[in-house]
Design an enzyme around this catalytic site. Structure first.
Site, PDB file in Angstrom:
ATOM      1  N   ASP A   1      20.310  19.506   6.718  1.00 45.05           N
ATOM      2  CA  ASP A   1      19.689  20.226   7.839  1.00 45.05           C
ATOM      3  C   ASP A   1      18.812  21.383   7.407  1.00 45.05           C
ATOM      4  O   ASP A   1      18.149  21.987   8.252  1.00 45.05           O
ATOM      5  CB  ASP A   1      20.792  20.763   8.768  1.00 45.05           C
ATOM      6  CG  ASP A   1      21.516  21.956   8.167  1.00 45.05           C
ATOM      7  OD1 ASP A   1      21.710  22.959   8.862  1.00 45.05           O
ATOM      8  OD2 ASP A   1      21.897  21.879   6.979  1.00 45.05           O
TER       9      ASP A   1
ATOM     10  N   ASP B   1      25.033  17.009   3.003  1.00 50.77           N
ATOM     11  CA  ASP B   1      25.235  18.448   2.911  1.00 50.77           C
ATOM     12  C   ASP B   1      26.445  18.802   3.777  1.00 50.77           C
ATOM     13  O   ASP B   1      26.907  17.988   4.580  1.00 50.77           O
ATOM     14  CB  ASP B   1      23.976  19.156   3.409  1.00 50.77           C
ATOM     15  CG  ASP B   1      24.112  20.666   3.406  1.00 50.77           C
ATOM     16  OD1 ASP B   1      24.694  21.200   2.467  1.00 50.77           O
ATOM     17  OD2 ASP B   1      23.662  21.286   4.382  1.00 50.77           O
TER      18      ASP B   1
ATOM     19  N   ASP C   1      17.823  21.042   1.387  1.00 49.50           N
ATOM     20  CA  ASP C   1      18.161  19.612   1.373  1.00 49.50           C
ATOM     21  C   ASP C   1      16.927  18.720   1.301  1.00 49.50           C
ATOM     22  O   ASP C   1      17.064  17.490   1.217  1.00 49.50           O
ATOM     23  CB  ASP C   1      18.962  19.240   2.628  1.00 49.50           C
ATOM     24  CG  ASP C   1      20.251  20.027   2.754  1.00 49.50           C
ATOM     25  OD1 ASP C   1      20.938  20.179   1.735  1.00 49.50           O
ATOM     26  OD2 ASP C   1      20.558  20.498   3.860  1.00 49.50           O
TER      27      ASP C   1
END
Length: 1108
Positions: free
Chosen positions: A752, A381, A756
């Site tokens: 995080d 990410d 995700d």
């Protein structure tokens, strides 16, 4: 869709659903033994060893005492069962504490204290400030007149910011006395684990509100394990209790992940089993022939003339029992033990401790540490993972006027400050949208200062920026908010909130200006979600240019727009919106459809630009891991240009002319296909060039690709080293991970946030960062770290060490078992192929459990290179990725070593002691002594570093061996009476043992010396440099080896064979030529029983490996 009806405050319907007793226990006192045994015997190896143990109870065929198998089997099962029992007992204590907590519940119109486990669905539960919510509640009353309360959900999703929860409109204004006697029904779905969604309806019975249906959402609920904050009291109706709460439904054991090493061990075990079957058949056949021919000629052999029908099976079954130790019974326990220690090393690593957030690294999954050393693709990410997720408002464009371009900070731009002070209409409207269109909660402290609690860091940055521009959000409740603009108060009534979703990519609020009564729609969102909604005729080109300009600077952009609504238009839309909110089927889809009806003909006001800085060490970490041969894909929800700029800043991609970006765009299937084929053709043409190629694809094109052109995209994924995927949804992230896994690559996903989680759980290894978006990702991950830069140490140090150690331990376990088994087989040729055991039962059991297991477990402390050297030379990770230390070739080397050592031990022992004066027990003890000595020297030469603990384990094992056997030799009934005392007094015993070690280890040491001296690998050169304490990077030998490594790999770049070529190593596994490998092809291939599952290195490493 199945649903339930919850009758409020009605004791007669409480038995329809379960009570609030929480039970996370896996076992009960009565089912523990049978259930645990059932789970353990579901494994093939345990079933196999149980069969062997049961066959040994048949006295006619067993060559040894059944205790030699039953003892280790019981010990292993007992260890596993004890661990399970301890874990379950701790769960029981935790459940007991939660179940017996005292809570307030309304009974017969009166608040009473009961235990939390006695709450039933329909009960009204009363909470006070700082109380923990005992079950899932629908909020019906609070101490605040506006009907709001604040909850902390950190125990649920890891987010520490307070969230607002609102009393449903049907209950607003009810006094606390009325809440004690309220009656009604709540219609809601059956329990599920989605903590972000609740679609229900409430209908109160007279005399409150007669037949008025009130929609319920997640904002009207208090979920189990949340805490009530900054609110004197709140009450709610229990809708889900016990293990049926959303948190309870989320609990569960995740699917176990099979590492590449485990897969290889399973295949090797299968190969050994087949070899064992062949040996048993051959020796059984030979034994029956000898019995029917030679045996009957011997006066001391007495076989009955007419044996039972199963007589032909006796000798083969004896050999099956004799050869059963080929598969080591202790390998599973040994690997589980060392893997648990690997996980603790990660937990204890102070260099991976984040001092900023006081967050240590943590290994939640103890079974896959060695996979960290074989990672080939990292999918990451961007926001909060590569960046700090600390949003700072930097620039803005309002109706074509740019602010902050010169100073780099719009909040210090005099022109903007003057415009706000002079109440310039467009500027005021722009700042108003920043202040109002959000879910931020203002919190006023006792000193009068205002702070903000926001679920989104972007919203927090916008509201704080507006406050610095003198438009301060001072209060907000469920239906109204107040703004202080240059000292004057402005009030808005909040009519509706059109919430942000990953599909809509925008958020809107409908408010009523309390000063003039106008109804306004205020919207903000991504440029592709807002700009198409502009009214016909508006010039949006300035805003498009602003978005492009800010994206080139790596800034996050949001577009802001508004329009005024007519009363009739709003009332008609509000009715449709209320109906959509009340439906229980496809509510999210219907709400999106209704929202789209209103969000059109917007007047675009401007564009905000927010900076999200890179975390410290991100560029260096990515550069180092790329040198280690790891490929990177960035999966982000940001727009294309922003993602590209961030990728350039963090060494994700190279700038021209060294690098080249290839774009996959299009809105239709044909456009996407043409773009995809063009990029694929370019990749094929330039695959042999040293140019750094990367492709960029947006979410729209990716959606078409994953549905229509998956095979073509898979080929592109194999050829590409780097990819940037923009505007992707959480489900698309998970699909991309699954696509790479389908190509048989080892994937690591890192993120995080809650968006995700699916990607992290789908990957072979999931890493979560404990960031500002909460702990959802960290809790769902196999490993959690505080910062992205710790990923370098996690992979290069912990991953590499874990792989090296596990590879040695697993092969050594087979080696020691094969060694003793081959000696038994050789002895059978001297005992009439009868399946007689050379070793007694006590010796066999002690050999497997004590003598050979304890020294090798200290491999968890072994380091072939120092951590500093490993971090400075990431290219050596290629050996792990190529599976160089555990594959059929290296296993063949250990197999050959065990066969050679067995020959040495047996032949020297027989030559020295096979005479009429020697007893069978003496021959057995000398052979066992030779095995123990060889084991010690094998472990010693395979170790690369030594600690006091390792010395104690290896050499202390000698003392233990002689001590234990001396004690047993004092027991007349043990079958070894005085044996050890007699042997130790004989010089011939010590000469024999020394001779066994010399002959057995001589060729191994010679070959090791030759390879270390004349055919040094890159690892050998680094080891020499460390031991000579010389400069590492100035050594030409190392540089030539690393370049040779790259050339050897690059030479196969045009090959598309499915599997990498393994290098045969007959005796050694540490010093070898550099590994060679190829990419895997897409097409099917025949199944190879011994094919290494971890063979997945890129054929395009000519581009992947960079010169130092």
């Amino acid at each position: 869709m199945m649903k339930r009806f919850v009758y409020i405050n009605d004791d007669s319907s409480q038995d329809l659903y379960c009570d609030n007793r929480i039970s996370n226990r896996k076992y009960t006192l009565w089912n523990f033994l049978p259930k645990n045994l059932w789970e353990q015997f579901r494994r093939f190896m345990n079933q196999y060893f149980l069969l062997i143990a049961c066959l040994q109870l048949w006295s006619l065929i067993t060559p040894v005492n059944p205790a030699s198998t039953w003892g280790p089997l019981i010990i292993i099962f007992a260890v596993s069962a004890t661990k399970e029992a301890w874990d379950d007992y701790n769960r029981y204590l935790s459940d007991k504490q939660a179940n017996e907590k005292e809570v307030w519940v309304v009974k017969d119109g009166i608040r009473k204290h009961i235990q939390a486990q006695d709450i039933h669905v329909g009960n009204i539960v009363w909470l006070r400030e700082n109380d923990e919510v005992p079950c899932d509640l629908v909020l019906i009353g609070t101490s605040e007149p506006q009907g709001i309360c604040y909850v902390e959900t950190s125990a649920l999703d890891g987010e520490t910011d307070l969230k607002t929860r609102v009393v449903s409109s049907a209950c607003i204004g009810l006094a606390s006395e009325q809440l004690h006697i309220i009656k009604g029904v709540i219609e809601c779905p059956n329990p599920d684990k989605d903590i972000t969604r609740f679609d229900g309806n409430m209908r109160l019975f007279p005399p409150f509100i007669d037949n008025d249906l009130c929609p319920l959402t997640i904002r009207n609920t208090l979920l189990q394990s949340c805490y009530l904050r900054n609110t004197e009291w709140a009450c709610g109706v229990a809708v889900y209790t016990g293990n049926e709460t959303k948190l309870g439904m989320s609990r569960g054991v995740p699917e176990p992940k099979l590492t590449a090493v485990d897969a290889m061990i399973d295949k090797l075990t299968g190969a050994i089993f087949l070899f064992q079957v062949v040996v048993v058949i051959v020796l059984g056949f030979a034994g029956n022939i000898w019995k029917d021919t030679e045996a009957r000629k011997q006066w001391y052999v007495k076989y009955p003339e007419d044996g039972p029908w199963y007589e032909l099976l006796v000798i083969p079954l004896r050999f099956e029992l004799l050869c059963s130790i080929m598969i080591p019974i202790s390998i599973k326990v040994s690997l589980d033990l060392v893997k648990g220690i690997y996980a603790k090393f990660i937990d204890w690593d102070e260099e991976m401790y984040d001092h900023d957030t006081r967050t240590p690294s943590h290994a939640a999954n103890t079974a896959i540490s060695e996979d960290l050393g074989q990672v080939e693709y990292i999918l990451t990410d961007k926001t909060g993972t590569l960046t700090e997720n600390k949003m700072i408002f930097r620039r803005c464009c309002i109706n074509g006027v740019f602010y902050g371009n010169e100073s780099g900070d719009a909040l210090k731009d005099v022109q903007l400050l003057n415009a706000v002070a002079n109440n310039v209409a467009d500027v005021i409207r722009f700042v108003t949208i920043m202040t109002v269109c959000n879910t931020v909660i203002p919190i006023r402290s006792k000193s009068g200062t205002i702070s903000y609690k926001a679920q989104s860091q972007d919203e927090d940055a916008l509201v704080n920026a507006a406050a610095r521009l003198h438009m301060v959000l001072i209060s907000k409740n469920g239906s109204s908010l107040e703004i202080n603009l240059n000292g004057s108060l402005i009030q808005y009534e909040i009519l509706d909130i059109l919430e942000f979703t990953s599909d809509r990519k925008r958020m809107s609020v409908v408010v009523k200006d309390c000063q003039d009564g106008k109804i306004l729609l205020l919207s903000k969102g991504a440029d592709e979600a807002i700009l198409p909604c502009a009214y016909a005729g508006q010039q949006i080109r300035p805003f498009v240019d602003a978005v492009e300009q800010y994206a080139q600077l790596g800034l996050r952009t949001l577009c802001l727009g508004w329009r005024e609504l007519k009363d009739d238009e709003y009332n008609e839309w509000s009715h449709a919106f209320k109906q959509a909110r009340s439906t229980l089927v496809d509510r999210e889809w219907k709400l999106a459809e209704v929202c789209q009806i209103l969000e059109h003909d917007l007047e675009i006001i401007g564009v905000t630009a927010i900076e999200d800085r890179l975390q410290d060490g991100v560029p260096e970490t990515i550069e180092t891991l790329r040198q280690a041969g790891i490929n990177f894909w960035m999966l982000t929800g940001d727009k294309q240009n922003t993602a590209i700029q961030i990728a350039l800043l963090c060494n994700f991609i190279s700038s021209e002319p060294k690098g080249q970006l290839l774009f996959i765009n299009g809105k239709t299937e044909d456009e996407v296909l043409r773009s995809l084929e063009r990029v694929l053709l370019t990749m094929r043409i330039t695959s042999s060039e040293p140019k750094d190629l990367a492709f960029v694809v947006d979410g729209w094109a990716l959606e078409i690709i994953l549905k229509q052109y998956r095979a073509v995209f898979t080929e592109l994924a194999i050829l590409s080293r780097t990819a940037i995927c923009c505007r992707v949804t959480p489900s698309q992230k998970a699909q991309l991970v699954e696509l790479l896994k389908s190509c048989d690559y080892r994937t690591l996903a890192i993120g995080d946030g809650g968006n995700d989680v699916r990607m992290i759980q789908q990957a072979d290894i999931g890493v979560g960062i404990s960031g500002r978006e909460g702990l959802q990702a960290a809790r769902a991950a196999d490993y959690s770290i505080g910062k992205f830069r710790f990923l370098k140490r996690l992979i290069l140090v912990h991953g590499r060490y874990s792989y090296n150690r596990t590879a040695f331990l697993s092969q050594y376990s087979f080696y020691k078992s094969l060694l003793i088994c081959f000696i038994q087989i050789f002895f059978s040729f001297f005992s009439g192929v009868s399946g007689t055991s050379l070793f007694n039962s006590i010796s066999l059991m002690a050999y497997n459990v004590f003598y050979t297991s304890i020294p090798v477990l200290t491999v968890v402390l072994d380091k072939d290179l120092s951590e500093k050297t490993v971090m400075q030379n990431p290219q050596i990770l290629l050996y792990c990725q190529a599976g160089r230390l555990l594959n059929p070739s290296t296993f063949a080397g250990w197999f050959g070593r065990s066969l050679y050592h067995a020959l040495v031990v047996f032949l020297i022992t027989v030559h020295a002691y096979a005479d009429e004066k020697s007893e069978m027990e003496e021959l057995s003890m000398v052979a066992l002594s030779g095995c123990i000595w060889l084991q010690a020297f094998v472990v010693t030469i395979e170790m690369n570093s030594f600690t006091i603990l390792q010395h104690l384990a290896i050499w202390g094992n000698f003392a233990a061996f002689y001590f234990i056997n001396s004690v047993v030799s004092t027991i007349p009934s043990a079958g070894m009476y005085t044996i050890m005392f007699r042997l130790c007094r004989q010089p011939s015993y010590w000469i024999t043992v020394v001779l066994i070690v010399a002959v057995g280890m001589g060729p191994v040491l010679a070959l090791k010396y030759f390879r270390y001296t004349y055919r040094s690998s890159a690892i050998n050169i680094l080891q020499q440099a460390e031991r000579s304490r010389g400069p590492i990077f100035s050594m030409g030998g190392l540089e030539s080896q690393l370049k040779s490594l790259e050339k050897d790999v690059a030479s196969l770049s045009t090959s598309q064979s499915k599997f990498r070529n393994s290098v045969y190593e007959p005796l050694l596994s540490a010093s070898d030529p550099p590994p060679t490998s190829t990419r895997r092809s897409i097409g099917p291939a025949t199944f190879d029983f011994l094919q290494p599952a971890q063979s997945r290195l890129s054929s395009s490493y000519s581009r992947n490996c960079k010169d130092n």
